[in-house]
Write a protein that holds these residues in place. Structure first.
Motif, PDB file in Angstrom:
ATOM      1  N   ILE A  76       0.850  -1.183   0.000  1.00 50.83           N
ATOM      2  CA  ILE A  76       0.000   0.000   0.000  1.00 50.83           C
ATOM      3  C   ILE A  76       0.889   1.237   0.000  1.00 50.83           C
ATOM      4  N   CYS A  77       0.739   2.061  -1.023  1.00 53.91           N
ATOM      5  CA  CYS A  77       1.525   3.293  -1.123  1.00 53.91           C
ATOM      6  C   CYS A  77       1.054   4.276  -0.048  1.00 53.91           C
ATOM      7  N   PRO A  78       1.948   4.772   0.806  1.00 51.32           N
ATOM      8  CA  PRO A  78       1.538   5.699   1.868  1.00 51.32           C
ATOM      9  C   PRO A  78       1.168   7.090   1.351  1.00 51.32           C
ATOM     10  N   ILE A  79       1.480   7.372   0.081  1.00 55.97           N
ATOM     11  CA  ILE A  79       1.187   8.698  -0.474  1.00 55.97           C
ATOM     12  C   ILE A  79      -0.217   8.740  -1.075  1.00 55.97           C
ATOM     13  N   CYS A  80      -0.519   7.768  -1.953  1.00 58.26           N
ATOM     14  CA  CYS A  80      -1.830   7.770  -2.619  1.00 58.26           C
ATOM     15  C   CYS A  80      -2.771   6.701  -2.075  1.00 58.26           C
ATOM     16  N   GLN A  81      -2.277   5.847  -1.176  1.00 63.79           N
ATOM     17  CA  GLN A  81      -3.065   4.785  -0.538  1.00 63.79           C
ATOM     18  C   GLN A  81      -3.556   3.726  -1.521  1.00 63.79           C
ATOM     19  N   LYS A  82      -2.895   3.604  -2.657  1.00 61.90           N
ATOM     20  CA  LYS A  82      -3.273   2.573  -3.626  1.00 61.90           C
ATOM     21  C   LYS A  82      -2.516   1.283  -3.350  1.00 61.90           C
ATOM     22  N   SER A  83      -3.148   0.158  -3.703  1.00 60.07           N
ATOM     23  CA  SER A  83      -2.510  -1.147  -3.575  1.00 60.07           C
ATOM     24  C   SER A  83      -1.782  -1.457  -4.882  1.00 60.07           C
ATOM     25  N   ILE A  84      -0.481  -1.732  -4.785  1.00 62.33           N
ATOM     26  CA  ILE A  84       0.338  -1.920  -5.979  1.00 62.33           C
ATOM     27  C   ILE A  84       1.138  -3.221  -5.865  1.00 62.33           C
ATOM     28  N   PRO A  85       1.387  -3.906  -6.996  1.00 62.25           N
ATOM     29  CA  PRO A  85       2.219  -5.116  -6.952  1.00 62.25           C
ATOM     30  C   PRO A  85       3.630  -4.785  -6.482  1.00 62.25           C
ATOM     31  N   TYR A  86       4.240  -5.704  -5.777  1.00 58.38           N
ATOM     32  CA  TYR A  86       5.564  -5.466  -5.203  1.00 58.38           C
ATOM     33  C   TYR A  86       6.580  -5.061  -6.269  1.00 58.38           C
ATOM     34  N   LYS A  87       6.538  -5.722  -7.441  1.00 61.39           N
ATOM     35  CA  LYS A  87       7.530  -5.450  -8.474  1.00 61.39           C
ATOM     36  C   LYS A  87       7.379  -4.059  -9.074  1.00 61.39           C
ATOM     37  N   SER A  88       6.219  -3.438  -8.914  1.00 61.54           N
ATOM     38  CA  SER A  88       6.000  -2.092  -9.457  1.00 61.54           C
ATOM     39  C   SER A  88       6.181  -1.005  -8.406  1.00 61.54           C
ATOM     40  N   THR A  89       6.616  -1.389  -7.211  1.00 61.44           N
ATOM     41  CA  THR A  89       6.670  -0.442  -6.103  1.00 61.44           C
ATOM     42  C   THR A  89       7.609   0.719  -6.378  1.00 61.44           C
ATOM     43  N   GLU A  90       8.826   0.438  -6.855  1.00 62.31           N
ATOM     44  CA  GLU A  90       9.824   1.489  -7.042  1.00 62.31           C
ATOM     45  C   GLU A  90       9.336   2.528  -8.040  1.00 62.31           C
ATOM     46  N   ASP A  91       8.817   2.087  -9.185  1.00 60.88           N
ATOM     47  CA  ASP A  91       8.344   3.025 -10.198  1.00 60.88           C
ATOM     48  C   ASP A  91       7.170   3.840  -9.682  1.00 60.88           C
ATOM     49  N   HIS A  92       6.265   3.178  -8.956  1.00 60.73           N
ATOM     50  CA  HIS A  92       5.089   3.879  -8.446  1.00 60.73           C
ATOM     51  C   HIS A  92       5.488   4.929  -7.400  1.00 60.73           C
ATOM     52  N   LEU A  93       6.368   4.570  -6.486  1.00 62.32           N
ATOM     53  CA  LEU A  93       6.807   5.520  -5.457  1.00 62.32           C
ATOM     54  C   LEU A  93       7.519   6.716  -6.076  1.00 62.32           C
ATOM     55  N   GLU A  94       8.355   6.453  -7.076  1.00 58.46           N
ATOM     56  CA  GLU A  94       9.079   7.550  -7.717  1.00 58.46           C
ATOM     57  C   GLU A  94       8.107   8.521  -8.383  1.00 58.46           C
ATOM     58  N   ALA A  95       7.063   7.978  -9.033  1.00 55.07           N
ATOM     59  CA  ALA A  95       6.074   8.840  -9.672  1.00 55.07           C
ATOM     60  C   ALA A  95       5.322   9.682  -8.638  1.00 55.07           C
TER      61      ALA A  95
END
Length: 448
Positions: free
Chosen positions: A141-160
């Protein structure tokens, strides 16, 4: 020796003669060489004589009809139903079209439909099912947008997400990028210390402009700041801008501080350094994704996805060194605390997550995902949130032992990478009525 050599030369000559094929007379018309039938490659378009399949024909009819409806619709347009029965006129028009065009249109439509189905299935796949879930992903769960994301996509999602925060608050956003995206603690610390030193030098020498310039191609600057994501962004947020300046008779790129006079003071620069030092990394939490299964003999059978394992290529290279150190430690006299500490380090080195299944008294299995450093307290809270009633005390047992210390980590208990716990009511006289889990969880019950 000559006879042996002659014998082999005769065999060789006879072999070459036979390989030459049948003989021909001088007056005979030479025959045209037979052409081998050309094999169709996978990339070639099938011949037009090949009859398209029923699925392709049906999809082709629908595709042609849909295109014609769009072309014949007025410019302002009206809503057209996508799923209609192909008309007789459409069938006639398709019949006049070449089978190759029908096949290509139909196959494209079938692939699109199958792609939509597979995409929809991927969205609703429940991770970590028992038995055949290899390759499914752990979700965070991204602490910024509270979306549930696959583990492998975490780095790209957090950077965005962090880049969006940078656009809102450049100082805070760039500081978070440095602390979050740089996983090398030593490199991150060096970057922060270097940036703080730049600002402190300016703060202590406000009248000296030489401290307000940083040569861009300086090796120390490149290694300590530019190599870390967010390093240059932080400088620019503080007021540094790139300019060409004379250096030893030639122009070079510099970062030059261009702050307004009212901001170029001790208080402002000190606030920048304090913020950079005080920011904590953005760390996503585990999406527990609670699941309920019916208790079967497979309750202890785990087929974990690769996301659970923590070995990287760099760590594999170090594995031999670690094993050598382990052998040396085993030859030393060590206390129980020292052995437990080494055991926790091994868990953290090998595993990212722990899968727990809690066996309920009414033959249901509650499943959730945790990190190795989470505590028994976190597991109890997860179970408590899944119960239909919170009025009755309960205990959790592992191999018959009650987990009574809420501060003990799951790694210390040796529960990695997956374990089965037993749920038990503390009082056998006062227990709630079955089912014990919430109805919304029981609605999605599956078999292991």
């Amino acid at each position: 020796m000559k006879k042996i050599r002659g014998f082999f030369e005769d065999i060789k000559a006879d072999f070459n003669f036979r390989r030459a094929g049948d003989g021909h007379s001088l007056t005979e018309t030479p025959a045209q060489p037979k052409k081998e039938p050309k094999k169709a490659s996978k990339e070639e378009v099938p011949s037009s004589s090949q009859k398209p399949s029923q699925a392709s024909m049906t999809a082709g009819v629908a595709a042609v009809e849909r295109i014609e409806r769009v072309q014949s619709a007025p410019s302002q347009g009206r809503n057209v139903t996508a799923h209609t029965t192909p008309s007789t006129a459409a069938n006639t028009r398709v019949a006049k079209t070449s089978p190759q065009a029908v096949r290509l249109a139909g196959d494209a439509a079938v692939r699109r439909i199958e792609g939509d189905r597979s995409g929809a299935a991927a969205v609703f796949v429940s991770p970590l099912k028992g038995g055949s879930d290899r390759g499914t992903s752990v979700y965070l769960i991204c602490p910024i947008c509270q979306k549930s994301i696959p583990y492998k996509s975490t780095e790209d999602h957090l950077e965005a997400c962090l880049q969006e925060e940078y656009l809102k608050d450049a100082i805070l956003g760039s500081a978070k990028i440095i602390h979050t995206m740089c996983k090398d603690q030593e490199k991150r610390t060096t970057c922060v210390e270097t940036l703080c030193r730049y600002l402190d030098n300016i703060r202590l020498n406000l009248e000296d402009e030489k401290y307000q310039k940083i040569r861009y191609h300086n090796k120390a600057f490149q290694d300590r700041v530019c190599s870390v994501k967010g390093g240059e962004l932080f400088l620019e947020a503080c007021g540094f801008k790139q300019k060409l300046l004379d250096h030893n008779g030639k122009e070079e790129q510099f970062y030059v501080l261009q702050l307004e006079e009212d901001k170029l003071n001790d208080e402002t620069l000190s606030s920048y350094t304090e913020l950079l030092k005080g920011v904590t990394p953005v760390r996503p939490s585990v999406d527990r994704r609670p699941q309920v299964f019916r208790a079967t003999a497979k309750v202890s059978h785990f087929d974990l996805p690769e996301d659970f394992y923590h070995l990287t290529p760099e760590e594999i290279k170090k594995e031999q060194k670690v094993r050598s150190e382990t052998m040396e430690k085993e030859m030393m006299l060590r206390t129980k605390i020292m052995k437990e500490r080494d055991g926790v380090k091994n868990v953290l080195r090998y595993y990212r997550f722990i899968l727990l299944r809690i066996r309920m008294p009414d033959n249901y299995i509650l499943q959730g995902v945790f990190r190795p450093l989470e505590r028994v307290y976190d597991v109890r809270q997860f179970v408590l949130a899944s119960l239909s009633t919170e009025a009755f005390p309960f205990s959790l047992l592992s191999t018959g032992k009650v987990l009574d210390d809420d501060n003990t980590t799951l790694a210390e208990l040796g529960l990695a990478p997956a374990s089965v716990l037993t749920f038990a009511w503390t009082s056998t006289e006062m227990t709630p009525e079955s089912p014990f889990l919430k109805q919304e969880l029981l609605q999605n019950t599956e078999d292991l």
